[in-house]
Design a protein around this motif. Structure first.
Motif, short mmCIF file in Angstrom:
data_model
loop_
_atom_site.label_atom_id
_atom_site.label_comp_id
_atom_site.label_asym_id
_atom_site.label_seq_id
_atom_site.Cartn_x
_atom_site.Cartn_y
_atom_site.Cartn_z
N GLY A 95 0.83 -1.21 0.00
CA GLY A 95 0.00 0.00 0.00
C GLY A 95 0.86 1.25 0.00
O GLY A 95 0.57 2.22 -0.71
N ARG A 96 1.91 1.24 0.80
CA ARG A 96 2.81 2.40 0.85
C ARG A 96 3.52 2.61 -0.48
O ARG A 96 3.63 3.74 -0.95
CB ARG A 96 3.83 2.21 1.97
CG ARG A 96 3.23 2.35 3.34
CD ARG A 96 4.25 2.08 4.42
NE ARG A 96 3.63 2.26 5.74
CZ ARG A 96 4.22 1.93 6.85
NH1 ARG A 96 5.43 1.40 6.85
NH2 ARG A 96 3.60 2.12 8.00
N THR A 97 4.02 1.55 -1.08
CA THR A 97 4.72 1.71 -2.36
C THR A 97 3.75 2.10 -3.47
O THR A 97 4.12 2.87 -4.37
CB THR A 97 5.51 0.44 -2.75
OG1 THR A 97 4.63 -0.68 -2.77
CG2 THR A 97 6.64 0.18 -1.78
N ASP A 98 2.52 1.59 -3.42
CA ASP A 98 1.51 2.00 -4.40
C ASP A 98 1.22 3.49 -4.29
O ASP A 98 1.11 4.20 -5.30
CB ASP A 98 0.21 1.20 -4.23
CG ASP A 98 0.33 -0.24 -4.65
OD1 ASP A 98 1.35 -0.60 -5.29
OD2 ASP A 98 -0.59 -1.03 -4.33
N ARG A 99 1.08 3.97 -3.05
CA ARG A 99 0.82 5.41 -2.85
C ARG A 99 2.02 6.25 -3.30
O ARG A 99 1.85 7.31 -3.88
CB ARG A 99 0.48 5.70 -1.39
CG ARG A 99 -0.92 5.21 -0.99
CD ARG A 99 -1.35 5.70 0.38
NE ARG A 99 -0.47 5.30 1.45
CZ ARG A 99 -0.53 4.12 2.08
NH1 ARG A 99 -1.42 3.23 1.72
NH2 ARG A 99 0.31 3.86 3.07
N GLU A 102 1.96 6.34 -7.09
CA GLU A 102 0.89 7.24 -7.52
C GLU A 102 1.32 8.70 -7.34
O GLU A 102 1.10 9.54 -8.22
CB GLU A 102 -0.39 6.96 -6.73
CG GLU A 102 -1.57 7.80 -7.16
CD GLU A 102 -2.81 7.48 -6.33
OE1 GLU A 102 -3.68 8.37 -6.25
OE2 GLU A 102 -2.91 6.37 -5.78
N TYR A 103 1.94 9.01 -6.22
CA TYR A 103 2.42 10.37 -5.97
C TYR A 103 3.46 10.77 -7.02
O TYR A 103 3.39 11.87 -7.56
CB TYR A 103 3.02 10.45 -4.56
CG TYR A 103 3.68 11.77 -4.27
CD1 TYR A 103 2.90 12.89 -3.97
CD2 TYR A 103 5.05 11.92 -4.32
CE1 TYR A 103 3.48 14.12 -3.70
CE2 TYR A 103 5.65 13.14 -4.07
CZ TYR A 103 4.87 14.24 -3.76
OH TYR A 103 5.46 15.45 -3.51
N ASN A 106 1.76 11.40 -10.36
CA ASN A 106 1.04 12.68 -10.33
C ASN A 106 2.00 13.85 -10.39
O ASN A 106 1.73 14.85 -11.07
CB ASN A 106 0.15 12.78 -9.09
CG ASN A 106 -1.06 11.88 -9.17
OD1 ASN A 106 -1.47 11.47 -10.25
ND2 ASN A 106 -1.61 11.54 -8.02
#
Length: 118
Positions: A95-99, A102-103, A106
């Motif tokens: 979850g942390r690496t996915d976020r 994504e950051y 973006n």
């Protein structure tokens, strides 16, 4: 929770040793007598029995004595607890690496849009 954490501590302590992991690999195939488990290792039986005791204390294995033969088997519950904890950690870090990904995407998109406006 404290009892669960203590159990995990003893499980991971037991798994930290290569001899104990090798014992678990052997027991993964079938139940074995302590004497058979000890054969591949270059150590005295009393030293090997200390490894068996650690595995039993952690709940990773159990043993039963019939006559003069002590037979060991894997106890799945402690392995499942360790696997569950590792799975929780894996999901947390995914979850942390996915976020983070994504950051970064973006941010790159925003920088690209800013460059196009110039």
């Amino acid at each position: 929770m404290d009892n669960f954490q203590t159990n995990l501590d003893t499980v991971f302590h037991a798994l930290a040793d290569p001899t104990r992991r090798a014992v678990l690999q052997q027991l993964g195939r079938r139940e074995l007598a302590v004497s058979d488990l000890a054969k591949p290792f270059d150590m005295a039986l009393p030293s090997f029995m200390k490894h068996i005791k650690v595995l039993e204390t952690s709940g990773l294995i159990s043993s039963q004595k019939t006559g003069r033969v002590r037979t060991c088997k894997i106890e799945q519950q402690s392995l499942n607890a360790a696997q569950g904890w590792l799975e929780e950690q894996r999901m947390l870090w995914e979850g942390r690496t996915d976020r983070l990904a994504e950051y970064a995407e973006n941010l790159e998109l925003q920088e690209s849009n800013d460059d196009n406006r110039k």
